[in-house]
Design a protein around this motif. Structure first.
Motif, mmCIF file in Angstrom:
data_model
loop_
_atom_site.group_PDB
_atom_site.id
_atom_site.type_symbol
_atom_site.label_atom_id
_atom_site.label_comp_id
_atom_site.label_asym_id
_atom_site.label_seq_id
_atom_site.Cartn_x
_atom_site.Cartn_y
_atom_site.Cartn_z
ATOM 1 N N SER A 103 0.866 -1.183 0.000
ATOM 2 C CA SER A 103 0.000 0.000 0.000
ATOM 3 C C SER A 103 0.903 1.233 0.000
ATOM 4 O O SER A 103 2.084 1.160 0.385
ATOM 5 C CB SER A 103 -0.912 0.008 1.224
ATOM 6 O OG SER A 103 -0.157 0.209 2.409
ATOM 7 N N ILE A 104 0.362 2.357 -0.417
ATOM 8 C CA ILE A 104 1.181 3.576 -0.504
ATOM 9 C C ILE A 104 1.634 4.009 0.895
ATOM 10 O O ILE A 104 2.781 4.419 1.087
ATOM 11 C CB ILE A 104 0.403 4.722 -1.196
ATOM 12 C CG1 ILE A 104 -0.220 4.234 -2.513
ATOM 13 C CG2 ILE A 104 1.327 5.902 -1.469
ATOM 14 C CD1 ILE A 104 0.727 3.582 -3.477
ATOM 15 N N GLU A 105 0.739 3.863 1.878
ATOM 16 C CA GLU A 105 1.123 4.244 3.247
ATOM 17 C C GLU A 105 2.190 3.304 3.791
ATOM 18 O O GLU A 105 3.105 3.739 4.496
ATOM 19 C CB GLU A 105 -0.093 4.247 4.176
ATOM 20 C CG GLU A 105 0.280 4.723 5.579
ATOM 21 C CD GLU A 105 -0.893 4.872 6.521
ATOM 22 O OE1 GLU A 105 -0.669 5.309 7.663
ATOM 23 O OE2 GLU A 105 -2.030 4.552 6.131
ATOM 24 N N TYR A 106 2.111 2.019 3.449
ATOM 25 C CA TYR A 106 3.094 1.059 3.954
ATOM 26 C C TYR A 106 4.503 1.424 3.483
ATOM 27 O O TYR A 106 5.443 1.467 4.281
ATOM 28 C CB TYR A 106 2.743 -0.354 3.496
ATOM 29 C CG TYR A 106 3.793 -1.391 3.862
ATOM 30 C CD1 TYR A 106 3.757 -2.047 5.081
ATOM 31 C CD2 TYR A 106 4.850 -1.673 2.985
ATOM 32 C CE1 TYR A 106 4.725 -2.972 5.423
ATOM 33 C CE2 TYR A 106 5.828 -2.598 3.323
ATOM 34 C CZ TYR A 106 5.766 -3.249 4.541
ATOM 35 O OH TYR A 106 6.739 -4.146 4.875
ATOM 36 N N ILE A 107 4.665 1.677 2.178
ATOM 37 C CA ILE A 107 6.008 1.978 1.672
ATOM 38 C C ILE A 107 6.479 3.352 2.153
ATOM 39 O O ILE A 107 7.676 3.561 2.373
ATOM 40 C CB ILE A 107 6.070 1.852 0.124
ATOM 41 C CG1 ILE A 107 7.528 1.777 -0.345
ATOM 42 C CG2 ILE A 107 5.320 2.971 -0.564
ATOM 43 C CD1 ILE A 107 8.296 0.584 0.186
ATOM 44 N N THR A 108 5.535 4.280 2.351
ATOM 45 C CA THR A 108 5.911 5.583 2.921
ATOM 46 C C THR A 108 6.431 5.396 4.341
ATOM 47 O O THR A 108 7.449 5.978 4.724
ATOM 48 C CB THR A 108 4.704 6.536 2.934
ATOM 49 O OG1 THR A 108 4.224 6.709 1.603
ATOM 50 C CG2 THR A 108 5.085 7.891 3.509
ATOM 51 N N ARG A 109 5.713 4.581 5.121
ATOM 52 C CA ARG A 109 6.126 4.319 6.508
ATOM 53 C C ARG A 109 7.478 3.622 6.543
ATOM 54 O O ARG A 109 8.313 3.910 7.414
ATOM 55 C CB ARG A 109 5.049 3.484 7.203
ATOM 56 C CG ARG A 109 5.215 3.361 8.707
ATOM 57 C CD ARG A 109 3.955 2.827 9.372
ATOM 58 N NE ARG A 109 3.662 1.467 8.931
ATOM 59 C CZ ARG A 109 2.575 1.122 8.251
ATOM 60 N NH1 ARG A 109 1.669 2.021 7.926
ATOM 61 N NH2 ARG A 109 2.376 -0.135 7.896
ATOM 62 N N TYR A 110 7.724 2.732 5.579
ATOM 63 C CA TYR A 110 9.013 2.048 5.519
ATOM 64 C C TYR A 110 10.143 3.043 5.233
ATOM 65 O O TYR A 110 11.183 3.028 5.894
ATOM 66 C CB TYR A 110 8.989 0.973 4.431
ATOM 67 C CG TYR A 110 10.343 0.351 4.176
ATOM 68 C CD1 TYR A 110 10.836 -0.649 5.012
ATOM 69 C CD2 TYR A 110 11.149 0.794 3.131
ATOM 70 C CE1 TYR A 110 12.090 -1.203 4.796
ATOM 71 C CE2 TYR A 110 12.406 0.254 2.910
ATOM 72 C CZ TYR A 110 12.868 -0.746 3.748
ATOM 73 O OH TYR A 110 14.124 -1.273 3.549
ATOM 74 N N ILE A 111 9.935 3.916 4.234
ATOM 75 C CA ILE A 111 10.955 4.917 3.877
ATOM 76 C C ILE A 111 11.218 5.847 5.055
ATOM 77 O O ILE A 111 12.371 6.146 5.385
ATOM 78 C CB ILE A 111 10.510 5.710 2.624
ATOM 79 C CG1 ILE A 111 10.574 4.809 1.384
ATOM 80 C CG2 ILE A 111 11.373 6.956 2.421
ATOM 81 C CD1 ILE A 111 9.940 5.415 0.148
ATOM 82 N N ALA A 112 10.140 6.298 5.709
ATOM 83 C CA ALA A 112 10.296 7.175 6.879
ATOM 84 C C ALA A 112 11.034 6.438 7.997
ATOM 85 O O ALA A 112 11.843 7.041 8.715
ATOM 86 C CB ALA A 112 8.926 7.652 7.364
#
Length: 250
Positions: A103-112
């Motif tokens: 999901s877009i939020e999942y990969i954003t959370r991973y990058i963060a």
């Protein structure tokens, strides 16, 4: 004690100076803008002028992380390359493990999370980049997220990072409307960049993603056409204001 020498040591007033210096590196990077419309999401970035003998295809500010996720960045290009590779590996690992795209939020959370880890470990330094991440999940709703060197991430309707981002963000706040059409979203992203890019369309790169999750890069001719329309509108607006100003002076 020199508190800006060590990443893991707080100053007495609660600052981590190395993280703040990383944020300053982002401010020196070229500007990137993200705009979320009703059915599409747009990334527009300011391109540096390439050298005469340089291949412009090798200088990219927008990168695909997976088929349905795209990222733009502002800051240090080498740091971005490392973070993009980490994110791409995570996207493929997620597909292999759970047989579903991230999901877009999942990969954003991973990058963060990766960015945050590099603010809390000895012997490393923070990533000198902020990112704008766009894409579509299975619900077909456009998503736009931002991360910064401290590891914070948040969702946005429209945002800007990099050089003069405060000026561009203020422009977006004044001109953003809910449920914008595809053309309005593209025009707003380019118009906001023109606030700080003086050289016109040749230094602007635009990528658009729709509900089909296919990323489309606008050609220089398409960007030039939008810039021409914007300049014509600005000229008409200036001409409309001129008579009112002159009559007031009298």
């Amino acid at each position: 004690m020199s508190y800006d020498r060590a990443l893991t040591v707080f100053s007495p007033d609660g600052h981590l100076f190395q993280v703040e210096y990383a944020v300053e590196a982002v401010r020196k990077g070229t500007c990137a803008v993200g705009v979320r419309g009703q059915n599409i999401v747009v990334l527009a970035v300011e391109k540096k002028t390439t050298l005469k003998l340089q291949d412009p295809r090798t200088v990219r500010k927008i990168a695909l992380l997976d088929d349905h996720v795209c990222m733009a960045f502002a800051g240090l290009n080498a740091d971005a390359r490392v973070l993009i590779n980490k994110a791409r590996i995570e996207c493929q690992s997620h597909r292999l493990t759970v047989e579903d795209p991230v999901s877009i939020e999942y990969i954003t959370r991973y990058i963060a999370g990766v960015q945050q880890k590099y603010t809390q470990s000895g012997g490393v330094r923070p990533f000198g980049i902020s990112t704008l991440i766009i894409g579509f999940d299975s619900d077909k709703v456009p998503k736009l997220y931002q991360t910064d060197p401290s590891g914070i991430y948040s969702a946005w309707k429209a945002n800007a990072i990099g050089r003069s981002s405060k000026t561009v963000r203020e422009f977006l706040e004044k001109n953003y409307k809910e449920n914008m059409t595809d053309d309005e979203s593209i025009k707003l992203s380019i118009r906001s960049l023109l606030e700080i890019v003086q050289t016109g369309s040749k230094n602007i790169e635009v990528s658009v993603m729709g509900p089909d999750s296919i990323l489309r890069n606008l050609t220089p001719e398409e960007v030039e056409a939008v810039v021409t329309v914007i300049e014509a509108e600005n000229a008409a607006e200036a001409a409309a204001k001129a008579p009112a100003g002159s009559s007031t002076a009298k």
